[in-house]
Design a protein around this motif. Structure first.
Motif, short mmCIF file in Angstrom:
data_model
loop_
_atom_site.label_atom_id
_atom_site.label_comp_id
_atom_site.label_asym_id
_atom_site.label_seq_id
_atom_site.Cartn_x
_atom_site.Cartn_y
_atom_site.Cartn_z
N HIS A 302 0.64 -1.63 0.12
CA HIS A 302 -0.21 0.12 0.22
C HIS A 302 0.98 0.85 -0.17
CE1 HIS A 302 -2.87 -2.87 0.92
NE2 HIS A 302 -2.16 -3.26 1.69
N ALA A 303 2.25 0.86 -0.01
CA ALA A 303 2.56 2.01 0.41
C ALA A 303 3.74 3.25 -0.69
CB ALA A 303 4.00 2.11 1.05
N PHE A 304 3.39 4.03 -1.38
CA PHE A 304 4.52 4.66 -2.51
C PHE A 304 6.23 4.63 -1.56
CE2 PHE A 304 0.23 7.33 -1.63
CZ PHE A 304 -0.23 6.62 -3.32
N ALA A 305 6.87 3.93 -2.46
CA ALA A 305 8.08 3.99 -3.15
C ALA A 305 8.35 4.95 -3.44
CB ALA A 305 8.73 2.84 -3.63
N VAL A 306 8.88 6.08 -2.26
CA VAL A 306 9.18 7.36 -2.74
C VAL A 306 10.92 7.81 -2.15
CG1 VAL A 306 7.08 8.16 -3.32
CG2 VAL A 306 7.93 8.64 -0.45
N ASP A 307 11.77 8.66 -2.30
CA ASP A 307 12.51 8.79 -1.84
C ASP A 307 12.97 9.50 0.03
OD1 ASP A 307 15.07 10.62 -0.72
OD2 ASP A 307 15.06 12.09 -2.39
N PRO A 308 13.48 8.96 1.03
CA PRO A 308 12.72 8.99 2.26
C PRO A 308 13.23 10.64 2.42
CG PRO A 308 14.40 6.98 1.99
CD PRO A 308 13.52 7.96 0.32
N ARG A 309 14.31 11.54 2.24
CA ARG A 309 14.40 12.65 2.18
C ARG A 309 12.25 13.44 2.58
NH1 ARG A 309 18.33 14.96 -2.17
NH2 ARG A 309 17.11 12.81 -3.15
N ARG A 310 11.33 13.05 1.54
CA ARG A 310 10.63 13.93 1.74
C ARG A 310 9.14 13.07 2.65
NH1 ARG A 310 8.26 11.10 -4.23
NH2 ARG A 310 9.15 12.68 -4.97
N GLY A 311 9.97 11.76 3.38
CA GLY A 311 9.89 11.57 4.78
C GLY A 311 9.90 13.13 5.90
N VAL A 312 10.93 13.65 5.93
CA VAL A 312 11.61 15.22 6.45
C VAL A 312 10.65 16.08 6.27
CG1 VAL A 312 13.43 16.16 7.16
CG2 VAL A 312 13.86 13.77 6.47
N PHE A 313 10.50 16.29 5.73
CA PHE A 313 9.81 17.38 5.14
C PHE A 313 7.93 17.03 5.79
CE2 PHE A 313 8.55 21.23 3.12
CZ PHE A 313 7.99 21.50 2.86
N VAL A 314 7.44 15.77 5.40
CA VAL A 314 6.51 15.16 6.43
C VAL A 314 6.20 15.31 7.77
CG1 VAL A 314 4.68 14.18 6.16
CG2 VAL A 314 5.68 14.28 4.35
N LEU A 315 7.58 15.17 8.99
CA LEU A 315 7.79 14.42 10.09
C LEU A 315 7.61 16.42 10.34
CD1 LEU A 315 8.07 12.86 11.57
CD2 LEU A 315 10.42 12.73 11.66
N GLY A 316 8.76 16.56 9.99
CA GLY A 316 8.70 18.15 10.38
C GLY A 316 7.13 18.75 10.64
N LEU A 317 6.39 18.28 9.36
CA LEU A 317 4.89 19.26 9.15
C LEU A 317 4.20 18.71 10.06
CD1 LEU A 317 3.09 21.26 8.09
CD2 LEU A 317 2.43 19.36 6.36
N LEU A 318 4.19 17.14 10.43
CA LEU A 318 3.24 16.42 11.78
C LEU A 318 3.75 16.92 13.05
CD1 LEU A 318 1.90 14.18 12.28
CD2 LEU A 318 4.24 12.46 12.17
N GLY A 319 5.51 17.27 12.85
CA GLY A 319 6.02 17.88 14.51
C GLY A 319 5.54 19.29 14.64
N THR A 320 5.63 20.14 13.63
CA THR A 320 4.58 21.32 14.15
C THR A 320 2.40 21.37 14.03
OG1 THR A 320 6.75 22.06 12.33
CG2 THR A 320 4.57 23.22 12.92
N VAL A 321 2.68 20.94 13.61
CA VAL A 321 0.76 20.71 13.88
C VAL A 321 0.24 19.71 15.09
CG1 VAL A 321 -0.86 19.51 13.25
CG2 VAL A 321 0.69 20.57 11.15
N ILE A 322 0.93 19.13 15.06
CA ILE A 322 0.80 18.53 16.81
C ILE A 322 1.53 19.20 17.45
CG2 ILE A 322 1.33 16.31 18.43
CD1 ILE A 322 2.02 14.53 15.92
N GLY A 323 2.41 19.86 17.84
CA GLY A 323 3.12 20.78 19.03
C GLY A 323 2.59 21.77 19.12
N ALA A 324 1.69 22.71 18.11
CA ALA A 324 1.23 23.84 18.47
C ALA A 324 0.06 23.04 18.87
CB ALA A 324 1.45 24.37 17.01
#
Length: 660
Positions: A302-324
């Motif tokens: 079910h997953a998209f085989a993508v560049d793991p660097r993209r995950g860093v962006f989503v992880l940063g967005l995730l941390g910002t939203v949850i933290g705020a």
């Protein structure tokens, strides 16, 4: 100019989302009507530009424009029209564009449907949605742009992933994203209420229909995905506890708890802190699912085989939203104290138990999903957490949950008496017990060779299912026979709980009564399973629109009587190296016959997987009944009338006045 126009639309949508977010949040804080007036047009502009971008990408697929890299990687000239359209969201970049388009759809829906709400509150809600859009549009433009050019353009594309060339997968992602992204509306309403300093019954009445619609789509998406997994992947199962499956299931569990919390907040003004926290958690888990699917940390069908660097962006967005969001929640915690009290025996207590069990189940799934990833990321080793863990921790939590679901509607709000509750439950309990005894006798007598443990599990599972079914239908039927009014809300609750009972019945029957046989078979030979004989009559070569296939024709008999001829296939799609399995299914309400064609052996025979799956259809039928419950809720005229009254009261509340 398709790609260039698409790029321009994405940039303009980013500008509109930025205006929507900044003017919405800042305008409400400044109480500036001119700034807040910008928000609705900005939401409309973002919707318009994203819709144009999406249609431009669809047009590139339909024209076979292989100068667009994303089209060349996921389409070819031989693909059927439906899969050229669904190919738009068949890989990472296009599915991310669909994700953001759906966010803009929710945004414009809120903008249109919230004209009776106070302007500053709507501005905050749309401002939060706009800021979420800014984050994901930056992610799309900077790391996942679907409009990049490919030079020189190839004459033929590489084709869409074969397992995605299926009607169910054409509808599954949009449905799932409507649910995923729809939870952003509940999140935005919660953040707006926290910023305003008050969360009350009026807020709950306005938030609830948006949450129900998101939950409805999420339920439908999960049901459709489970059905696709069952018939497309060739293994005969409907749920594998795959990490990506879990990524959609966790938000569903939390959203289900949120719906029940909103009901209590609306009715009694209680559970305010629960409601706010669950709204934050539901959307946070949706973002976590986005990270898991798109970061490259998972290996999944079910997953998209993508560049793991993209995950860093989503992880940063995730941390910002949850933290705020959590910081805001902690800041406003003092304003979330419940004024409404309740006794130990009350409907509030049972709904609180419901919330605790659902959140505990989501936490258990989250632990099993993330623990292997954390170990791997920290270099502490590689482990696999599979069905044994999830079944061991999840199923025990569901037993008290289903018991409580059946009891809850028969208990009064605020306070009740044991004797009174038992009097109300006497007939439903008796009917459930009689049904269990009759059903259990038929099942156990008719099944030889079943272990004592399996028999015990069968009785427990069927008992819980019957209890959920009987308790769901008894009260509406009693009122109908007594010529009393049956409210739409009661029917909605009964339909959803009835669906849960059907789901439990299907899971129990297919798991504990199902039979499976793997063996090799040559033309003219017969295999038997569960009283059915499967004779391989012949094998033939077929040519499809963009694939070649080997098809087996199996004659099925039961007690010497011809039942059907089944046609499983092994396909090889153009431009692909690995074959795919197309299972053959003979459906029935009481059982499915399932045949999957495996590999050809050296002696010319073929491996086949035969399965008899009792009651498996009840799993998806239960999901549809849950969806029906959601539809009945959002179409309740009396509820819409109550919501309008709540909005009138909301105009005089501190929420409307923008209390800091």
């Amino acid at each position: 100019m398709t790609a260039e126009l698409g790029q321009i639309c994405l940039i303009l949508a980013l500008c509109a989302a930025l205006a929507q977010g900044v003017f919405g949040i800042a305008g409400a804080q400044r109480r500036d009507p001119a700034w807040m007036a910008v928000v609705r047009p900005a939401a409309a502009a973002q919707f318009l530009f994203l819709t144009l971008a999406f249609l431009l990408l669809v047009g590139a697929f339909l024209r076979d424009d292989f100068s667009v890299r994303y089209v060349a990687m996921n389409s070819n000239t031989e693909m059927p029209l439906i899969y050229k359209v669904s190919g738009v969201w068949g890989a990472h970049e296009g599915s991310m564009l669909l994700w953001i388009c759906i966010l803009s759809v929710w945004g414009i829906a809120v903008a249109v449907a919230s004209r009776r709400l106070p302007q500053d509150f709507v501005a905050r809600v749309l401002g939060v949605i706009g800021l979420i859009g800014v984050g994901f549009l930056l992610f799309l433009i900077l790391t996942s742009n679907p409009f990049l050019r490919l030079f020189p353009a190839p004459s033929q594309g590489q084709n869409l992933n074969p397992i995605l060339q299926d009607p169910a997968m054409a509808g599954h992602p949009p449905m799932l994203y409507m649910g995923y992204v729809g939870l952003s509306v509940a999140f935005a309403f919660a953040i707006a209420a926290l910023l305003s300093g008050r969360m009350d019954a009026a807020w709950a009445r306005w938030t609830r229909p948006w949450t129900v619609v998101a939950w409805l789509f999420l339920t439908l998406g999960i049901t459709l995905g489970s059905w696709w997994s069952y018939y497309e992947l060739g293994w005969g199962g409907w749920w594998a506890w795959d990490p990506v499956e879990n990524a959609s299931f966790m938000p569903w569990l939390v959203a289900t708890a949120l719906l029940h919390c909103l009901a209590v907040t609306e009715k009694r003004g209680a559970f305010k802190s629960w409601t706010a926290l669950l709204a934050i958690a539901g959307f946070s888990l949706s973002l976590l699912g986005t990270f898991l699917v798109r970061s490259g940390v998972l290996v999944s069908v079910h997953a998209f085989a993508v560049d793991p660097r993209r995950g860093v962006f989503v992880l940063g967005l995730l941390g910002t939203v949850i933290g705020a969001a959590l910081l805001l929640y902690a800041w406003r915690a003092h304003a979330l104290r419940d004024d409404a009290g309740f006794k130990m025996l009350s409907r509030e207590t049972l709904l609180l138990l419901n919330n605790v069990l659902l959140v505990a189940a989501a936490a258990a799934v989250l632990l099993g999903t993330l623990y292997p990833l954390v170990l791997d990321a920290t270099g502490l080793g590689k482990i696999s957490v599979g069905p044994p863990y999830f079944n061991a921790v999840f199923l025990p939590l569901m037993v008290p949950l289903i018991l409580a679901i059946g009891i809850g509607p028969y208990v009064n709000w605020k306070n009740d008496r044991v004797r009174t509750v038992m009097r109300r439950l006497r007939r439903p309990l008796l009917l459930a017990l009689l049904a269990l005894l009759a059903t259990g006798a038929l099942l156990l007598i008719g099944r030889g060779g079943v272990s004592v443990l399996a028999r015990s599990g069968l009785v427990a599972g069927v008992g819980l299912a019957i209890w959920a079914l009987v308790s769901a239908v008894y009260e509406p039927l009693r009122r109908w026979r007594a010529r009393q009014s049956v409210s739409r809300q009661l029917l909605a609750m009964s339909a959803a709980h009835f669906g849960l009972g059907l789901l439990v019945l299907g899971v129990t029957g297919s798991t504990l009564l199902g039979q499976e046989l793997d063996r090799t078979i040559a033309p003219g030979q017969t295999a038997t399973l569960g009283g059915y004989s499967f004779t391989l009559e012949r094998l033939q070569q077929l040519r499809g629109p963009d694939y070649q296939a080997v098809q087996g024709d199996l004659l099925v008999r039961h007690d010497g009587r011809r039942i059907t001829v089944m046609h499983p296939q092994k396909r090889l799609y153009d431009g692909q190296q690995s074959p795919t399995t197309e299972a053959a299914i003979d459906p029935g309400l009481g059982r499915d016959l399932y045949v999957a064609l495996g590999q050809q052996m050296d002696n010319g025979s073929w491996s086949v997987r035969l399965q008899v799956k009792p009651l498996v259809r009840f799993i998806w039928l239960g999901g549809l009944f849950m969806v029906l419950g959601g539809v009945l809720t959002v179409t309740d005229k009396r509820y819409r009338t109550a919501r309008r009254s709540a909005l009138e009261r909301l105009g005089d509340s501190p929420l409307a006045a923008g209390t800091p």
